[in-house]
Motif scaffolding. Structure first.
Motif, PDB file in Angstrom:
ATOM      1  N   MET A 160      76.973  43.348  28.287  1.00 10.47           N
ATOM      2  CA  MET A 160      76.500  41.981  29.174  1.00 10.47           C
ATOM      3  C   MET A 160      76.814  41.550  30.383  1.00 10.47           C
ATOM      4  O   MET A 160      75.858  40.888  30.406  1.00 10.47           O
ATOM      5  CB  MET A 160      76.618  41.337  27.698  1.00 10.47           C
ATOM      6  CG  MET A 160      76.737  41.485  26.298  1.00 10.47           C
ATOM      7  SD  MET A 160      77.187  40.861  24.766  1.00 10.47           S
ATOM      8  CE  MET A 160      76.140  38.781  25.431  1.00 10.47           C
ATOM      9  N   LEU A 165      71.249  43.991  28.024  1.00 14.24           N
ATOM     10  CA  LEU A 165      71.809  43.183  26.286  1.00 14.24           C
ATOM     11  C   LEU A 165      71.190  44.065  24.596  1.00 14.24           C
ATOM     12  O   LEU A 165      71.411  44.176  23.786  1.00 14.24           O
ATOM     13  CB  LEU A 165      70.716  42.527  25.751  1.00 14.24           C
ATOM     14  CG  LEU A 165      71.256  40.978  26.993  1.00 14.24           C
ATOM     15  CD1 LEU A 165      70.484  40.157  26.693  1.00 14.24           C
ATOM     16  CD2 LEU A 165      72.572  40.089  26.657  1.00 14.24           C
ATOM     17  N   LEU A 190      70.088  35.606  21.215  1.00  9.31           N
ATOM     18  CA  LEU A 190      70.289  37.627  22.221  1.00  9.31           C
ATOM     19  C   LEU A 190      68.845  37.238  22.322  1.00  9.31           C
ATOM     20  O   LEU A 190      68.395  38.483  23.696  1.00  9.31           O
ATOM     21  CB  LEU A 190      71.027  38.701  21.140  1.00  9.31           C
ATOM     22  CG  LEU A 190      72.547  38.093  21.359  1.00  9.31           C
ATOM     23  CD1 LEU A 190      72.945  39.568  20.606  1.00  9.31           C
ATOM     24  CD2 LEU A 190      73.449  37.812  22.583  1.00  9.31           C
ATOM     25  N   GLN A 194      67.375  38.289  26.279  1.00  9.25           N
ATOM     26  CA  GLN A 194      66.120  39.140  26.796  1.00  9.25           C
ATOM     27  C   GLN A 194      65.104  38.955  27.186  1.00  9.25           C
ATOM     28  O   GLN A 194      64.453  39.789  27.841  1.00  9.25           O
ATOM     29  CB  GLN A 194      66.380  40.536  25.481  1.00  9.25           C
ATOM     30  CG  GLN A 194      65.950  41.464  25.669  1.00  9.25           C
ATOM     31  CD  GLN A 194      66.174  42.578  26.584  1.00  9.25           C
ATOM     32  OE1 GLN A 194      67.601  41.959  27.275  1.00  9.25           O
ATOM     33  NE2 GLN A 194      66.015  43.553  26.820  1.00  9.25           N
TER      34      GLN A 194
END
Length: 385
Positions: A160, A165, A190, A194
């Motif tokens: 990360m 990711l 997340l 992304q």
């Protein structure tokens, strides 16, 4: 440390003043020498007369002007003032950092086994797996069952930090059931990050395809945020200067890393921060107040033997893990010997305040300090937060 910071500010201010005065004096001397040189070369007249000054007169004029500047006295005074401040700062450092801190705390018999367990857990939490394994071997402790989970966590965190990711998304997929049961916001955060990463590094079609595939499960819980993400597609070429600039803020990556760490620790049944780290930070924050207290109380009553601290230690909300009750009558915090007691009317007092109001008579009826209700001390019940 606050006094030390103030002394540092004073000495830096005097340093700047000293340098400014020295530079100003040197510039004035240079200008006088340059002027005299020009006069010697016949480029400038010293006075509005027909005749030119001789070399001896020019040197006398230079000497007179230099004397008027008092350069040596000015520089000496500036350096003296600066070095006085520097000396005070050195004494402040010695007084602050060379203090006898043993007066600020009482000797405590630590449970060596428990302390070693906390040290081991601290090493594993922070990704120092090899150090933890060696420490466990030397202290003869069994390795905890979650060490593989800590390894995986730090591998994901390392990815990360490099804006990758995929390992984190795979971890979320593997733990989807547990995260869903705890209603964790991590999966959507997340996927959102992304999507923005793809939008800024890949063709727009790639980000749009990712959104169609991943955002559908979140359409009922995060619809507003998804709509903002779709709106950002209109500004793909200038996202950082658009109304959606907050979506590319670098702090989102820091927040995602922190959230991922919290969720990992929560699934392992652990707190976000290491207990050892919390203890050391709290102690470091309280130490200046305790040292000052020990200095004031030196030779007086032994405050180590007291049940409560003579002063209040303001550690901040990040160090508050339990509810705190302060009696509305005595304004003191409750303790094990002075617990909170609830009256039939619903108001709460500390036990000592209750006994004082009832005059130590359990059957004497008294009026509640907060409302008009009357009751006896025998009707009060201890409560636990």
């Amino acid at each position: 440390m606050e006094n030390l910071s103030k002394e540092f500010e004073r000495v830096t201010k005097k340093q700047r003043t000293c340098y400014e005065q020295v530079d100003k004096t040197i510039d004035a001397l240079s200008n006088e020498i340059a002027r005299c040189k020009r006069l010697l070369e016949g480029r400038e007249s010293a006075m509005e007369t027909d005749g030119a000054l001789s070399s001896g007169q020019l040197l006398s004029l230079l000497q007179s002007n230099v004397t008027k500047l008092q350069a040596q006295a000015t520089v000496q005074a500036a350096h003296k003032d600066y070095h006085v401040g520097l000396s005070k700062y050195g004494k402040a450092i010695e007084k602050t950092l060379n203090a006898d801190m043993t007066k600020s705390f009482k000797p405590v018999q630590f449970d060596k086994h428990t302390l070693n367990e906390e040290l081991l857990q601290h090493f594993l939490r922070h990704g120092h797996v090899e150090v933890g394994q060696q420490f466990a071997k030397e202290s003869r402790l069994p390795l905890p069952e979650g060490q593989d989970a800590f390894k995986e966590m730090h591998k994901v965190l390392d990815s990360m930090t490099r804006h990758d990711l995929l390992p984190a998304l795979q971890w979320v997929k593997s733990n989807a059931t547990s995260l869903s049961a705890k209603k964790s916001p991590l999966p959507f955060q997340l996927h959102r990050l992304q999507f923005i990463h793809l939008l800024t590094t890949q063709p727009q079609e790639v980000a749009l395809a990712y959104a169609r595939e991943q955002f559908e499960p979140f359409s009922t819980t995060n619809l507003t945020e998804i709509q903002r993400l779709m709106g950002s597609l209109l500004f793909v070429n200038r996202l950082s200067t658009s109304p959606y600039a907050d979506l590319v803020d670098a702090r989102l990556w820091t927040d995602a890393i922190e959230m991922f760490t919290k969720e990992c620790c929560r699934l392992l049944g652990l707190s976000f921060s290491s207990p050892l780290e919390v203890t050391v930070n709290a102690g470091a924050k309280a130490l200046p107040t305790l040292y000052k207290l020990s200095t004031v109380m030196q030779g007086k009553k032994d405050w180590f033997s007291q049940e409560q601290m003579p002063v209040e230690l303001e550690l901040g909300r990040e160090f508050q893990f339990h509810s705190i009750f302060a009696c509305p009558v005595s304004r003191e915090q409750s303790t094990s010997n002075n617990p909170p007691m609830i009256l039939p009317c619903g108001h709460v007092l500390a036990k000592l305040s209750l006994l004082k109001i009832s005059r130590n008579n359990l059957r004497l009826r008294f009026k509640c300090p907060t409302c008009p209700s009357e009751q006896t001390a025998s009707q009060a019940r201890q409560i636990f937060f």
